[in-house]
Design a protein around this motif. Structure first.
Motif, PDB file in Angstrom:
ATOM      1  N   GLY A 171       1.025  -1.148   0.262  1.00 30.78           N
ATOM      2  CA  GLY A 171      -0.748   0.330   0.143  1.00 30.78           C
ATOM      3  C   GLY A 171       0.654   1.178   0.340  1.00 30.78           C
ATOM      4  O   GLY A 171      -0.006   2.327   0.542  1.00 30.78           O
ATOM      5  N   LEU A 172       2.079   1.232  -0.583  1.00 34.85           N
ATOM      6  CA  LEU A 172       2.816   2.295  -0.621  1.00 34.85           C
ATOM      7  C   LEU A 172       3.172   2.879  -1.332  1.00 34.85           C
ATOM      8  O   LEU A 172       3.023   4.299  -1.809  1.00 34.85           O
ATOM      9  CB  LEU A 172       4.284   1.545   0.274  1.00 34.85           C
ATOM     10  N   GLU A 173       3.186   1.640  -2.774  1.00 37.98           N
ATOM     11  CA  GLU A 173       3.514   3.187  -4.639  1.00 37.98           C
ATOM     12  C   GLU A 173       2.508   4.307  -4.518  1.00 37.98           C
ATOM     13  O   GLU A 173       2.976   4.494  -5.306  1.00 37.98           O
ATOM     14  CB  GLU A 173       3.645   1.476  -5.259  1.00 37.98           C
ATOM     15  N   PHE A 174       1.270   4.314  -4.976  1.00 36.21           N
ATOM     16  CA  PHE A 174      -0.028   5.051  -4.914  1.00 36.21           C
ATOM     17  C   PHE A 174       0.250   5.851  -3.966  1.00 36.21           C
ATOM     18  O   PHE A 174      -1.236   6.260  -3.896  1.00 36.21           O
ATOM     19  CB  PHE A 174      -0.970   4.572  -6.099  1.00 36.21           C
ATOM     20  N   GLY A 175       0.051   5.187  -2.804  1.00 39.73           N
ATOM     21  CA  GLY A 175      -0.568   6.266  -1.665  1.00 39.73           C
ATOM     22  C   GLY A 175      -1.631   5.912  -1.803  1.00 39.73           C
ATOM     23  O   GLY A 175      -1.940   4.998  -1.220  1.00 39.73           O
ATOM     24  N   LEU A 176      -3.033   7.006  -1.140  1.00 39.46           N
ATOM     25  CA  LEU A 176      -4.328   6.549  -0.245  1.00 39.46           C
ATOM     26  C   LEU A 176      -4.869   5.786  -1.271  1.00 39.46           C
ATOM     27  O   LEU A 176      -5.213   5.142  -0.950  1.00 39.46           O
ATOM     28  CB  LEU A 176      -4.569   8.177  -0.038  1.00 39.46           C
ATOM     29  N   LEU A 177      -4.272   5.968  -3.006  1.00 44.07           N
ATOM     30  CA  LEU A 177      -5.496   5.275  -3.276  1.00 44.07           C
ATOM     31  C   LEU A 177      -5.028   3.792  -3.805  1.00 44.07           C
ATOM     32  O   LEU A 177      -5.894   2.745  -3.198  1.00 44.07           O
ATOM     33  CB  LEU A 177      -4.887   5.394  -5.194  1.00 44.07           C
ATOM     34  N   ASN A 178      -3.565   3.769  -3.622  1.00 43.51           N
ATOM     35  CA  ASN A 178      -3.333   2.237  -3.062  1.00 43.51           C
ATOM     36  C   ASN A 178      -3.880   1.338  -2.585  1.00 43.51           C
ATOM     37  O   ASN A 178      -4.651   0.447  -2.470  1.00 43.51           O
ATOM     38  CB  ASN A 178      -1.566   2.264  -3.484  1.00 43.51           C
ATOM     39  N   GLN A 179      -4.115   2.438  -1.236  1.00 41.49           N
ATOM     40  CA  GLN A 179      -3.754   1.200  -0.006  1.00 41.49           C
ATOM     41  C   GLN A 179      -5.671   1.271   0.110  1.00 41.49           C
ATOM     42  O   GLN A 179      -6.219   0.375   0.559  1.00 41.49           O
ATOM     43  CB  GLN A 179      -4.419   3.129   1.499  1.00 41.49           C
ATOM     44  N   LEU A 180      -6.560   2.590  -0.112  1.00 41.80           N
ATOM     45  CA  LEU A 180      -8.269   2.168  -0.894  1.00 41.80           C
ATOM     46  C   LEU A 180      -7.672   1.109  -1.472  1.00 41.80           C
ATOM     47  O   LEU A 180      -9.111   0.101  -1.522  1.00 41.80           O
ATOM     48  CB  LEU A 180      -8.889   3.952  -1.110  1.00 41.80           C
ATOM     49  N   PHE A 181      -7.855   0.759  -2.759  1.00 41.93           N
ATOM     50  CA  PHE A 181      -7.512  -0.359  -3.567  1.00 41.93           C
ATOM     51  C   PHE A 181      -7.183  -1.706  -2.899  1.00 41.93           C
ATOM     52  O   PHE A 181      -8.334  -2.530  -2.570  1.00 41.93           O
ATOM     53  CB  PHE A 181      -6.659  -0.574  -4.371  1.00 41.93           C
ATOM     54  N   GLY A 182      -6.304  -1.240  -2.383  1.00 39.39           N
ATOM     55  CA  GLY A 182      -6.267  -2.722  -1.015  1.00 39.39           C
ATOM     56  C   GLY A 182      -7.379  -3.095   0.048  1.00 39.39           C
ATOM     57  O   GLY A 182      -7.389  -4.139   0.231  1.00 39.39           O
ATOM     58  N   LEU A 183      -7.910  -1.862   0.575  1.00 39.17           N
ATOM     59  CA  LEU A 183      -8.932  -2.133   0.975  1.00 39.17           C
ATOM     60  C   LEU A 183      -9.964  -2.776   0.938  1.00 39.17           C
ATOM     61  O   LEU A 183     -10.611  -3.438   0.927  1.00 39.17           O
ATOM     62  CB  LEU A 183      -9.339  -0.469   2.019  1.00 39.17           C
TER      63      LEU A 183
END
Length: 188
Positions: free
Chosen positions: A151-163
């Motif tokens: 969840g680090l490469e693209f910041g918040l968008l990356n974390q939301l995708f993982g969520l």
């Protein structure tokens, strides 16, 4: 998305991760053999420092002859890292022996900023400088996959995708349980 997260998560496993890393290294798709000066050393980066996935199997170069030399200061090593424009998050690992070298390892949020550098402990010379751009195709793909997985490469968008993937997985599990209960034969 789930398959991607499973595959990139398996890189941390002892069996699958080591197998992929061995394959990438032996085919030249992990790290290039030309990153060090002189003969290839025998010890590996994973033995002396925490580093990026693609750099863990990089052989660690040895420092030159210790006779008549004193170890360079940590300030000199840090200055070398700054001059070589390592990501500011890098960590310095001290040599473990008289022939060991300083290892500077940057394992930041974006894979493109990863770096592993070795500095001679007596002369301060850079023995090897291994960057994301030096990775083979598999090494780049895996390094980027790991930072996306974390969840680090693209910041918040990356974390939301993982969520979203996690919520979907929980939804599959919960709905599967209720569908099973509904179709389960009644006990007599």
């Amino acid at each position: 998305g789930l398959l991607f997260f499973v595959l990139t998560g398996m890189l941390w496993t002892g069996f699958w991760g080591n197998g992929v890393q061995h394959l990438a290294t032996s085919t030249g798709q992990g790290y290039p053999p030309s990153i060090w000066v002189g003969d290839a050393p025998q010890s590996l980066t994973e033995d002396v420092a925490e580093s990026a996935w693609a750099a863990q199997k990089v052989p660690v170069p040895l420092s030159g002859n210790a006779q008549g030399y004193e170890q360079v200061s940590i300030d000199d090593v840090v200055t070398t890292g700054l001059h070589r424009e390592l990501h500011p998050s890098y960590t310095v690992y001290f040599p473990r022996s008289e022939t060991g070298s300083f290892t500077l390892s940057a394992f930041p949020d974006q894979a493109r900023d990863e770096a592993t550098m070795y500095v001679d402990q007596y002369t301060g010379a850079v023995l090897a400088d291994y960057r994301y751009d030096d990775y083979g195709l598999v090494g780049k793909w895996m390094a980027t996959g790991i930072t996306i997985h974390k969840g680090l490469e693209f910041g918040l968008l990356n974390q939301l995708f993982g969520l979203l993937i996690c919520i979907g997985l929980v939804g599959i599990i919960v709905s599967g349980f209720f569908l099973w209960r509904r179709r389960k034969p009644q006990q007599h």
